[in-house]
Scaffold this active site. Structure first.
Site, PDB file in Angstrom:
ATOM      1  N   LYS A  34       0.497  -0.864  -0.217  1.00  0.00           N
ATOM      2  CA  LYS A  34       0.055  -0.234   0.243  1.00  0.00           C
ATOM      3  C   LYS A  34       0.966   1.635   0.072  1.00  0.00           C
ATOM      4  O   LYS A  34       2.061   1.083   0.092  1.00  0.00           O
ATOM      5  CB  LYS A  34      -1.098  -0.151   0.707  1.00  0.00           C
ATOM      6  CG  LYS A  34      -0.103  -0.361   2.300  1.00  0.00           C
ATOM      7  CD  LYS A  34      -0.844  -0.210   3.992  1.00  0.00           C
ATOM      8  CE  LYS A  34      -0.318  -0.042   5.180  1.00  0.00           C
ATOM      9  NZ  LYS A  34      -1.006  -0.597   6.113  1.00  0.00           N
ATOM     10  N   ARG A 132     -11.842  -0.400  14.400  1.00  0.00           N
ATOM     11  CA  ARG A 132     -11.084   0.697  12.997  1.00  0.00           C
ATOM     12  C   ARG A 132     -12.348   0.425  12.355  1.00  0.00           C
ATOM     13  O   ARG A 132     -13.262  -0.188  12.317  1.00  0.00           O
ATOM     14  CB  ARG A 132     -10.199   0.711  12.778  1.00  0.00           C
ATOM     15  CG  ARG A 132      -9.003   1.800  12.785  1.00  0.00           C
ATOM     16  CD  ARG A 132      -7.634   2.242  12.049  1.00  0.00           C
ATOM     17  NE  ARG A 132      -6.856   1.316  12.191  1.00  0.00           N
ATOM     18  CZ  ARG A 132      -6.283   1.083  11.344  1.00  0.00           C
ATOM     19  NH1 ARG A 132      -5.044   1.753  11.538  1.00  0.00           N
ATOM     20  NH2 ARG A 132      -5.585  -0.193  10.311  1.00  0.00           N
ATOM     21  N   TYR A 265      15.533  30.370   8.675  1.00  0.00           N
ATOM     22  CA  TYR A 265      14.604  30.784   9.576  1.00  0.00           C
ATOM     23  C   TYR A 265      14.627  31.074  11.452  1.00  0.00           C
ATOM     24  O   TYR A 265      15.284  29.986  11.793  1.00  0.00           O
ATOM     25  CB  TYR A 265      13.784  30.329   8.865  1.00  0.00           C
ATOM     26  CG  TYR A 265      12.641  30.169   7.304  1.00  0.00           C
ATOM     27  CD1 TYR A 265      13.255  31.384   6.544  1.00  0.00           C
ATOM     28  CD2 TYR A 265      13.202  29.277   6.897  1.00  0.00           C
ATOM     29  CE1 TYR A 265      13.523  31.480   5.586  1.00  0.00           C
ATOM     30  CE2 TYR A 265      12.047  29.475   5.365  1.00  0.00           C
ATOM     31  CZ  TYR A 265      12.446  30.027   4.756  1.00  0.00           C
ATOM     32  OH  TYR A 265      12.120  30.514   3.539  1.00  0.00           O
ATOM     33  N   MET A 313      11.274  23.934   3.648  1.00  0.00           N
ATOM     34  CA  MET A 313      10.405  23.341   2.810  1.00  0.00           C
ATOM     35  C   MET A 313      11.118  22.148   1.560  1.00  0.00           C
ATOM     36  O   MET A 313      10.700  21.459   1.279  1.00  0.00           O
ATOM     37  CB  MET A 313       9.214  24.057   1.986  1.00  0.00           C
ATOM     38  CG  MET A 313       8.348  23.049   0.965  1.00  0.00           C
ATOM     39  SD  MET A 313       7.258  23.997  -0.058  1.00  0.00           S
ATOM     40  CE  MET A 313       6.548  24.953   1.184  1.00  0.00           C
TER      41      MET A 313
HETATM   42  C1  LIG Z   1      -0.268  -1.466   6.940  1.00  0.00           C
HETATM   43  C2  LIG Z   1      -1.120  -2.840   7.486  1.00  0.00           C
HETATM   44  C3  LIG Z   1      -0.247  -4.083   7.549  1.00  0.00           C
HETATM   45  C4  LIG Z   1       1.277  -3.731   7.829  1.00  0.00           C
HETATM   46  O1  LIG Z   1       1.808  -3.858   8.255  1.00  0.00           O
HETATM   47  P1  LIG Z   1       3.305  -3.942   8.750  1.00  0.00           P
HETATM   48  O2  LIG Z   1       3.469  -3.250  10.823  1.00  0.00           O
HETATM   49  O3  LIG Z   1       3.877  -2.500   8.579  1.00  0.00           O
HETATM   50  O4  LIG Z   1       3.565  -5.005   9.078  1.00  0.00           O
HETATM   51  C5  LIG Z   1      -1.000  -5.254   7.387  1.00  0.00           C
HETATM   52  N1  LIG Z   1      -2.410  -5.257   7.675  1.00  0.00           N
HETATM   53  C6  LIG Z   1      -2.944  -4.427   7.335  1.00  0.00           C
HETATM   54  C7  LIG Z   1      -4.610  -4.141   7.622  1.00  0.00           C
HETATM   55  C8  LIG Z   1      -2.826  -2.717   7.386  1.00  0.00           C
HETATM   56  O5  LIG Z   1      -3.218  -1.825   7.127  1.00  0.00           O
END
Ligand SMILES: *Cc1c(COP(=O)(O)O)cnc(C)c1O
Length: 380
Positions: A34, A132, A265, A313
């Protein structure tokens, strides 16, 4: 060619991490790619992970899943966060497994499958304590019941049941044990509803490496795939993971300044002695978060030099002390830990910024060029 900073991604490290993790878990692995492979490039990371033996790919969204298919990647893929009006027909047609957490989504997936005349591959997500996504409480038996109805009718095949852990990176967490118990109960309910999922999965990186009770059939590996220790070890680490990304830039200006020179800055930083300042063409738009100010360092001239003054930035200033630094000198912002004297790691940047390594990696900006190579051999 002319990017001011480059993230070199070692696909050999990705492949090695897959093998290392699989040797620990003894299960199939889902490479979680992802957010563009945590900023490493989803397609090249996916290919490297699959070649190294991962059986599955995991992504957040339909568009991420379809981008993998567009690149010609046909491996089993699970996508898990959807709008209720998402393009489920395209996912079904592409053979992507749909993670389903609510009956609203399930009805929409079943309707799309019905219209298409092909069953949707579905993996039902239980909420076992993260609050969640996933179905919890009375919603779970209802979701399982509907899924079974659709399965009998032929519009859905429930290939998996899964959940996600809240604090697997806290060693010995009692919440983790509670979530496993709740997950077991959810599995009983699903089977009681007539479902027979071939894939049961719960573990992320931290759980996969440390909590055998969470491993089931498949472990979903994000952070550890990219070679970052999920428990925050900053050295080579207990698991033998290797960081895949090295973030590099170049010194673009050097000046020798007297004590009392204000840097960048604002009035916050003033040099306390005669010193050499090196300007780096990377700033918070590139992922060097301002939250790390006052703690961050980079690798320059064979040692760690502190980032001083405000991170802007597009640029930041490093105090090189009396090092003989020149315009054009190479800088490593972070990279794999190699031996004693070593550039900072992603884990250290995360600590300096008060965040997790995931946020540092996914925060590397779009104008940072990505180069992929395999165990040292530059390709693109
Ligand atoms: C991002 C994610 C993972 C990976 O988690 P890590 O801690 O980075 O290994 C696994 N399962 C779900 C549902 C996720 O959203």
């Amino acid at each position: 060619m002319s990017a001011l900073a480059r993230a070199a991604v070692d696909l050999g490290a990705i492949a090695g991490n897959v093998r290392t993790i699989a040797a620990v878990t003894g299960t199939d692995l889902m490479a979680v790619v992802k957010a563009d492979g945590f900023g490493h490039g989803a397609v090249p990371v996916a290919r490297a992970a699959l070649r190294a033996g991962a059986g599955w790919l995991g992504v957040t969204s339909a568009s991420e899943a379809l981008a993998l298919r567009d690149a010609g990647i046909t491996a089993p893929t699970l996508s898990w966060l959807h709008r209720p009006d998402d393009d489920f027909a395209s996912l079904i047609a592409a053979g992507v497994d749909v993670g389903v957490s609510t009956t609203t989504h399930l009805h929409a997936v079943a309707a799309a499958a019905h219209r298409l005349g092909a069953p949707a591959l579905v993996q039902l997500k239980a909420d076992t304590g993260l609050a969640r996504n996933g179905a919890g409480g009375d919603d779970w038996p209802e979701l399982a019941g509907w899924a079974r109805k659709y399965e009998v009718e032929g519009s859905v095949r429930v290939r998996g049941v899964w959940s996600h852990l809240a604090d697997a990176d806290v060693p010995g967490s009692p919440a983790l044990a509670r979530q496993v118990t709740t997950f077991e109960e959810a599995l009983r309910v699903a089977r009681g509803a007539g479902l027979d999922p071939e894939l049961v999965h719960l573990a992320n990186s931290a759980a996969a490496l440390s909590a055998p009770t969470t491993r089931y059939d498949l472990c979903r590996i994000g952070l550890a795939l990219y070679g970052v220790d999920p428990f925050g070890a900053t050295g080579p680490g207990a698991f033998g993971l290797r960081a895949a990304m090295t973030l590099r830039t170049t010194v673009v200006n050097v000046k020798r300044v007297p004590a009392g020179t204000g840097v960048s800055y604002g009035p916050e930083y003033v040099t306390c002695g005669r010193t050499t300042l090196a300007l780096l063409p990377v700033g918070y738009a590139d992922g060097l978060t301002r939250a790390a100010e006052g703690r961050a360092a980079v690798w320059l001239g064979g040692r760690r030099c502190p980032v001083v003054g405000r991170v802007a930035m597009d640029q930041c200033v490093v105090d090189a002390g009396d090092l003989p630094v020149s315009i054009g000198d190479p800088v490593v912002v972070f990279g794999p830990a190699d031996g004693e004297r070593t550039p900072p790691t992603v884990g250290e940047w995360a600590r300096w910024a008060g965040t997790n390594p995931h946020e540092i990696l996914t925060g590397i900006g779009a104008r940072v060029a990505r180069d992929h190579h395999h165990e040292g051999a530059e390709s693109s």
